[in-house]
Scaffold this motif. Sequence first.
Motif, PDB file in Angstrom:
ATOM      1  N   LEU A 121      -4.289 -33.663  33.296  1.00 55.76           N
ATOM      2  CA  LEU A 121      -4.373 -35.110  33.471  1.00 55.76           C
ATOM      3  C   LEU A 121      -2.999 -35.755  33.398  1.00 55.76           C
ATOM      4  N   GLY A 122      -2.119 -35.175  32.595  1.00 53.01           N
ATOM      5  CA  GLY A 122      -0.766 -35.706  32.494  1.00 53.01           C
ATOM      6  C   GLY A 122      -0.667 -37.020  31.760  1.00 53.01           C
ATOM      7  N   ARG A 123      -1.604 -37.279  30.863  1.00 49.70           N
ATOM      8  CA  ARG A 123      -1.593 -38.547  30.118  1.00 49.70           C
ATOM      9  C   ARG A 123      -1.156 -38.306  28.687  1.00 49.70           C
ATOM     10  N   SER A 124      -0.281 -39.169  28.225  1.00 51.28           N
ATOM     11  CA  SER A 124       0.287 -39.028  26.886  1.00 51.28           C
ATOM     12  C   SER A 124      -0.647 -39.636  25.843  1.00 51.28           C
ATOM     13  N   LEU A 125      -0.364 -39.319  24.593  1.00 51.02           N
ATOM     14  CA  LEU A 125      -1.087 -39.960  23.495  1.00 51.02           C
ATOM     15  C   LEU A 125      -0.897 -41.470  23.560  1.00 51.02           C
ATOM     16  N   ALA A 126       0.307 -41.916  23.900  1.00 52.34           N
ATOM     17  CA  ALA A 126       0.589 -43.354  23.982  1.00 52.34           C
ATOM     18  C   ALA A 126      -0.310 -44.032  25.007  1.00 52.34           C
ATOM     19  N   TYR A 127      -0.619 -43.328  26.099  1.00 49.94           N
ATOM     20  CA  TYR A 127      -1.513 -43.889  27.120  1.00 49.94           C
ATOM     21  C   TYR A 127      -2.883 -44.192  26.514  1.00 49.94           C
ATOM     22  N   TYR A 128      -3.444 -43.235  25.785  1.00 49.04           N
ATOM     23  CA  TYR A 128      -4.771 -43.450  25.205  1.00 49.04           C
ATOM     24  C   TYR A 128      -4.736 -44.474  24.079  1.00 49.04           C
ATOM     25  N   GLU A 129      -3.661 -44.513  23.337  1.00 52.64           N
ATOM     26  CA  GLU A 129      -3.538 -45.535  22.296  1.00 52.64           C
ATOM     27  C   GLU A 129      -3.460 -46.917  22.927  1.00 52.64           C
ATOM     28  N   ARG A 130      -2.721 -47.033  24.017  1.00 55.16           N
ATOM     29  CA  ARG A 130      -2.616 -48.312  24.724  1.00 55.16           C
ATOM     30  C   ARG A 130      -3.975 -48.709  25.311  1.00 55.16           C
ATOM     31  N   GLN A 131      -4.663 -47.752  25.906  1.00 51.62           N
ATOM     32  CA  GLN A 131      -5.983 -48.030  26.483  1.00 51.62           C
ATOM     33  C   GLN A 131      -6.975 -48.481  25.412  1.00 51.62           C
ATOM     34  N   TYR A 132      -7.006 -47.762  24.316  1.00 53.92           N
ATOM     35  CA  TYR A 132      -7.941 -48.082  23.228  1.00 53.92           C
ATOM     36  C   TYR A 132      -7.671 -49.485  22.679  1.00 53.92           C
ATOM     37  N   ALA A 133      -6.391 -49.803  22.476  1.00 50.26           N
ATOM     38  CA  ALA A 133      -6.027 -51.117  21.932  1.00 50.26           C
ATOM     39  C   ALA A 133      -6.341 -52.238  22.923  1.00 50.26           C
ATOM     40  N   ALA A 134      -5.996 -52.042  24.206  1.00 47.72           N
ATOM     41  CA  ALA A 134      -6.175 -53.100  25.202  1.00 47.72           C
ATOM     42  C   ALA A 134      -7.652 -53.395  25.451  1.00 47.72           C
ATOM     43  N   LEU A 135      -8.457 -52.360  25.648  1.00 45.30           N
ATOM     44  CA  LEU A 135      -9.869 -52.572  25.961  1.00 45.30           C
ATOM     45  C   LEU A 135     -10.621 -53.174  24.783  1.00 45.30           C
ATOM     46  N   ASN A 136     -10.292 -52.747  23.573  1.00 40.77           N
ATOM     47  CA  ASN A 136     -11.003 -53.279  22.414  1.00 40.77           C
ATOM     48  C   ASN A 136     -10.492 -54.644  21.982  1.00 40.77           C
ATOM     49  N   ALA A 137      -9.259 -54.986  22.356  1.00 39.35           N
ATOM     50  CA  ALA A 137      -8.781 -56.353  22.120  1.00 39.35           C
ATOM     51  C   ALA A 137      -9.513 -57.322  23.031  1.00 39.35           C
ATOM     52  N   GLU A 138      -9.844 -56.853  24.239  1.00 38.60           N
ATOM     53  CA  GLU A 138     -10.582 -57.688  25.187  1.00 38.60           C
ATOM     54  C   GLU A 138     -12.011 -57.908  24.727  1.00 38.60           C
TER      55      GLU A 138
END
Length: 380
Positions: free
Chosen positions: A239-256
């Motif tokens: 997938l080539g996705r970093s831990l930072a990518y998932y941390e950013r996704q988790y924070a952004a979607l749940n902030a919304e």
Amino acid sequence: MSLRTITAATYRAFLASPAGVALGAGFLQCPSWADVKEGWRAQLLGWGPDPAAGRLTGVALVLLRQLPGTRRYFAYLPEGPVADWTDPDIDGWLGPLLEHLRRAGVFAVRVGPSPAYRRWDAALLKPLTGPGRRLGDVLASEVDPLGTAVAERLRGRGWRRCGGDGTGQDGDAQPRYVFQVPLAGRTTEDLWTGLNQEWRRNVRRARKEGVEVVVGSAADLPEFHRLLGVTERRDGFRLGRSLAYYERQYAALNAEEPGRMKLYLARHRGEILAAHTMITVGRRVWYQTGASADHRREVRPSNALQWRMLLDAHALGADVYDMRGVPSTLDPEERAHGLLRWKLGTGGQVVETLGEWEKPLPGSTNHALYRAFQTYLNRR
């Protein structure tokens, strides 16, 4: 009909309205997705009788990628726009959308229409596997007339299907073939009997072995990402996705919206053996990414996770549980077929979406920039 940029609050209010829910927006068209994607500029657009006052009939998250060395942009609407594709006069909103993008310096556009194209029931596909066989070799259980009509309307307006019209999906950024489990009108007993015998046996095995399924938190994302690396090496994908990518996704979607993205964990003897992510928007739920350890697989942690996630999606009142991408191969000797076989066991359907469509905007300069952009992508 008027089209203009709108605020994130106005956009979200439309998605939450009855009209917005009916259009079935995916998570890639939520305003929060702009915060997940790095290297792209974003615009939130809305159209309708009075967008400024929140009177909307459609919206779009547009991601803009600048062509290096220019001030021009490639526009990408992942699994969007959120529009009424049943309207035979799609030019009523598509024309203003393209004109707005042209004025913003866009030279080409990629969209992902929401209607389905074809569907295959799991029961139909299971006995039809064989050497060299693919989904396109099997007569579909259903051909969606809306999807067919939308494809013809787009072709007639100069759009090109990115992956072509064959069974492959090269060129699509998002999966063309997805697996969906219908939930509307079904009881939990219906869901259980919909699982095949192997799945029911595996869920029972996990329960007997004491596998515990819990909802984790952001603190568990590093372990999820570690297990994802194990899964990638075992199954031969990247997938080539970093831990930072998932941390950013988790924070952004749940902030919304709190609880929009959840991380489910399967524990056995105190150890996390599998972790899956789930995303909810309106009346749709997605299993996005799964990861599991190489050891103790006999206790079936992934089956336990999926059964819990199915039940939770049903309890939320979702109409469909979308397990995202599957390969088009029906050849058991191909490595990728294992993923399809696993998902078929839930008793749902393989759905071929319309895929993604591209179009350079009018003008010789735009066509030239589009060709240059394709060359640039191929060299990356």
